[in-house]
Design an enzyme around this catalytic site. Structure first.
Site, PDB file in Angstrom:
ATOM      1  N   HIS A  41       0.356  -1.280  -0.062  1.00 31.49           N
ATOM      2  CA  HIS A  41       0.172   0.288  -0.080  1.00 31.49           C
ATOM      3  C   HIS A  41       0.851   0.901   0.787  1.00 31.49           C
ATOM      4  CE1 HIS A  41      -3.568   2.019   0.229  1.00 31.49           C
ATOM      5  NE2 HIS A  41      -3.196   3.176   1.302  1.00 31.49           N
ATOM      6  N   ASP A 157      -8.447   2.675  -1.577  1.00 30.89           N
ATOM      7  CA  ASP A 157      -8.797   3.611  -0.154  1.00 30.89           C
ATOM      8  C   ASP A 157      -8.715   4.648  -1.258  1.00 30.89           C
ATOM      9  OD1 ASP A 157      -6.900   5.182   1.902  1.00 30.89           O
ATOM     10  OD2 ASP A 157      -4.785   5.222   1.013  1.00 30.89           O
TER      11      ASP A 157
END
Length: 270
Positions: A41, A157
């Site tokens: 991420h 996200d």
């Protein structure tokens, strides 16, 4: 943009599925399954420059991921943002490249989404989304082979989800799509109705019978693409609030505590 999760780099996604707790006295309770998915991420620019993130964090993620996956064939990792993986691949040693190719062939190291970035959905145009996905997929195809180009979306996200991205994914022959951030009321309603997995019809102009008409979607509940927000899971937390565990007691204390923590979390979400 990841203010809700302390680390900017690799975090752990906890997906709790198939957990059945009996609400009927005397009825048996089926065992649950907990999936812990290590994944990248890596924001391609946020509070620091791309180069700073890479040189201080991301490089070491891929170095250690390749090293640890090589030690154990049961371990797996998914890589999302090709901008950083391309940087690492360009600077990797011949040995690291050879190991990574073996891990990809063994399906221990897998690519999801595979775009150059995890694109924003609020202001990114459809053509820009297609372009950055195409760039990432071309790199994967040229480097590892077309069979390793992703067929699953991973948009966990962006601040909100639009119909443009699943439409694009279906046009790219994606089989499924994972999302996270959404309106809180919608998330709660889906959770209460046990409807966090559904077929998304992103474009009402296309019939659901069309190959591009719908895509299987999994929505993560309670913004849990991060590790649980408690001590022993926030590995980047300060030593004062999360002191290192005594190596002599990691397996018989910390691991047992973690299992109990996950079990309680699973039971609370049934």
């Amino acid at each position: 943009k990841m203010h809700a999760c302390p680390p900017l780099v690799v975090v752990v996604l906890v997906v709790l599925v198939c957990v059945v707790s009996s609400l009927v006295p005397g009825a048996s309770c089926a065992p649950g399954r907990i999936f812990v998915v290590p994944h990248s991420h890596d924001d391609v620019g946020w509070l620091q420059t791309i180069d700073t993130y890479y040189n201080t964090k991301v490089k070491y993620i891929y170095d250690t991921v390749v090293e640890e996956l090589t030690k154990n064939s049961a371990r797996k990792f998914i890589s999302v943002e090709m901008a950083y993986f391309h940087m690492w691949w360009t600077n990797a040693t011949d040995s690291q490249r050879s190991q990574t190719k073996k891990l990809v062939e063994n399906k221990q190291f897998q690519f999801v989404s595979g775009g150059w970035v995890m694109h924003d959905e609020g202001c990114t145009t459809f053509s820009a989304g297609v372009e950055q996905m195409s760039k990432g997929h071309k790199f994967i195809s040229d480097t590892f082979g077309a069979e390793y180009v992703p067929r699953h979306g991973w948009q966990i996200d962006p601040f909100g989800a639009t119909g443009a991205t699943p439409t694009m994914y279906k046009m790219m022959d994606f089989q499924a799509h994972v999302i996270d951030r959404m309106n809180w009321h919608v998330n709660v309603a889906l959770s209460l109705n046990r409807s966090l997995e559904f077929y998304w019809v992103p474009n009402p102009d296309l019939p659901t019978s069309s190959p591009h008409g719908k895509i299987f979607t999994h929505a993560i509940d309670n913004h849990q693409y991060c590790s649980p927000m408690t001590a022993h899971f926030q590995w980047d937390a300060s030593p004062e609030t999360n002191p290192p565990a005594d190596p002599q007691h990691i397996l018989d204390v910390s691991t047992r505590w973690a299992v109990q923590m996950y079990s309680k979390m699973a039971e609370s979400r049934t």
